[in-house]
Motif scaffolding. Structure first.
Motif, PDB file in Angstrom:
ATOM      1  N   TYR A  67       0.853  -1.207   0.000  1.00  0.00           N
ATOM      2  CA  TYR A  67       0.000   0.000   0.000  1.00  0.00           C
ATOM      3  C   TYR A  67       0.875   1.239   0.000  1.00  0.00           C
ATOM      4  O   TYR A  67       1.980   1.246   0.536  1.00  0.00           O
ATOM      5  CB  TYR A  67      -0.904  -0.007   1.242  1.00  0.00           C
ATOM      6  CG  TYR A  67      -1.795  -1.240   1.307  1.00  0.00           C
ATOM      7  CD1 TYR A  67      -3.085  -1.207   0.781  1.00  0.00           C
ATOM      8  CD2 TYR A  67      -1.350  -2.430   1.877  1.00  0.00           C
ATOM      9  CE1 TYR A  67      -3.888  -2.332   0.831  1.00  0.00           C
ATOM     10  CE2 TYR A  67      -2.151  -3.550   1.921  1.00  0.00           C
ATOM     11  CZ  TYR A  67      -3.426  -3.500   1.400  1.00  0.00           C
ATOM     12  OH  TYR A  67      -4.219  -4.616   1.436  1.00  0.00           O
ATOM     13  N   SER A  68       0.356   2.304  -0.595  1.00  0.00           N
ATOM     14  CA  SER A  68       1.107   3.565  -0.654  1.00  0.00           C
ATOM     15  C   SER A  68       0.929   4.393   0.604  1.00  0.00           C
ATOM     16  O   SER A  68       1.725   5.276   0.880  1.00  0.00           O
ATOM     17  CB  SER A  68       0.689   4.380  -1.893  1.00  0.00           C
ATOM     18  OG  SER A  68      -0.700   4.699  -1.816  1.00  0.00           O
ATOM     19  N   ASP A  69      -0.113   4.089   1.404  1.00  0.00           N
ATOM     20  CA  ASP A  69      -0.340   4.836   2.645  1.00  0.00           C
ATOM     21  C   ASP A  69       0.054   3.966   3.839  1.00  0.00           C
ATOM     22  O   ASP A  69       0.348   2.783   3.699  1.00  0.00           O
ATOM     23  CB  ASP A  69      -1.809   5.263   2.766  1.00  0.00           C
ATOM     24  CG  ASP A  69      -2.731   4.074   2.907  1.00  0.00           C
ATOM     25  OD1 ASP A  69      -2.540   3.077   2.167  1.00  0.00           O
ATOM     26  OD2 ASP A  69      -3.613   4.104   3.773  1.00  0.00           O
ATOM     27  N   GLU A  74      -4.718   2.256   0.569  1.00  0.00           N
ATOM     28  CA  GLU A  74      -4.496   2.523  -0.848  1.00  0.00           C
ATOM     29  C   GLU A  74      -3.566   1.452  -1.422  1.00  0.00           C
ATOM     30  O   GLU A  74      -2.349   1.600  -1.454  1.00  0.00           O
ATOM     31  CB  GLU A  74      -3.907   3.924  -1.036  1.00  0.00           C
ATOM     32  CG  GLU A  74      -4.870   5.012  -0.577  1.00  0.00           C
ATOM     33  CD  GLU A  74      -4.273   6.396  -0.714  1.00  0.00           C
ATOM     34  OE1 GLU A  74      -3.387   6.595  -1.574  1.00  0.00           O
ATOM     35  OE2 GLU A  74      -4.692   7.269   0.057  1.00  0.00           O
ATOM     36  N   GLY A  98       4.152   2.441   1.725  1.00  0.00           N
ATOM     37  CA  GLY A  98       3.599   3.019   2.947  1.00  0.00           C
ATOM     38  C   GLY A  98       3.277   1.936   3.973  1.00  0.00           C
ATOM     39  O   GLY A  98       3.480   2.111   5.174  1.00  0.00           O
ATOM     40  N   SER A  99       2.795   0.774   3.527  1.00  0.00           N
ATOM     41  CA  SER A  99       2.488  -0.343   4.430  1.00  0.00           C
ATOM     42  C   SER A  99       2.397  -1.632   3.615  1.00  0.00           C
ATOM     43  O   SER A  99       2.346  -1.604   2.389  1.00  0.00           O
ATOM     44  CB  SER A  99       1.182  -0.089   5.177  1.00  0.00           C
ATOM     45  OG  SER A  99       0.108   0.119   4.282  1.00  0.00           O
TER      46      SER A  99
END
Length: 135
Positions: A67-69, A74, A98-99
């Motif tokens: 994920y990008s967040d 996301e 991000g995660s």
């Protein structure tokens, strides 16, 4: 045997004239019909310990997602990964990680080759008694 009604008479039907001996002995004439009985038994029977070889065929499959967040909201990419095949995944170019999240999809615990559990010991008769009977 029950006492005969007349001395020297044969025993009643279904009975034998016998001599009792402690132990396992050889019978002598005229008492040659030999019967050995045992008072108990020595039972050492059992099983050898059971064991299991190294596990074989175990595998697992996971769904790996990035994920990008920082809150796993996301999603950028997702793929199935199996322990049975090599895999090297990368986040798409230009996207910061991000995660990440890994969820188990399938597990096969495999198996092992069993061994042991064989019968050991024996059952031996103890305390013999011999009855020597007239045929």
């Amino acid at each position: 045997m029950p006492s005969p009604e007349q001395p020297g008479a044969p025993p009643p039907s279904g009975f034998l004239t016998c001599i009792f001996h402690e132990g396992d002995v050889t019978c002598a004439d005229p008492y040659l019909d030999r019967h050995v009985f045992y008072g108990s038994a020595d039972d050492t029977r059992g099983c050898s310990p059971c064991a299991c070889g190294e596990p074989q065929g175990a595998s697992c499959t996971i769904m790996a997602s990035v994920y990008s967040d920082g809150a796993c909201a996301e999603q950028v990419a997702s793929t199935l990964i199996s322990s049975m095949a090599p895999f090297c995944g990368v986040t798409p170019p230009g996207v910061a990680l991000g995660s990440k999240l890994a969820e188990v999809v399938a597990v096969d615990p495999g198996g092992c080759v069993p061994s042991g559990g064989k019968t050991v010991g024996e059952l031996l008769p103890v305390a013999p008694s011999t009855f020597c009977c007239q045929a």
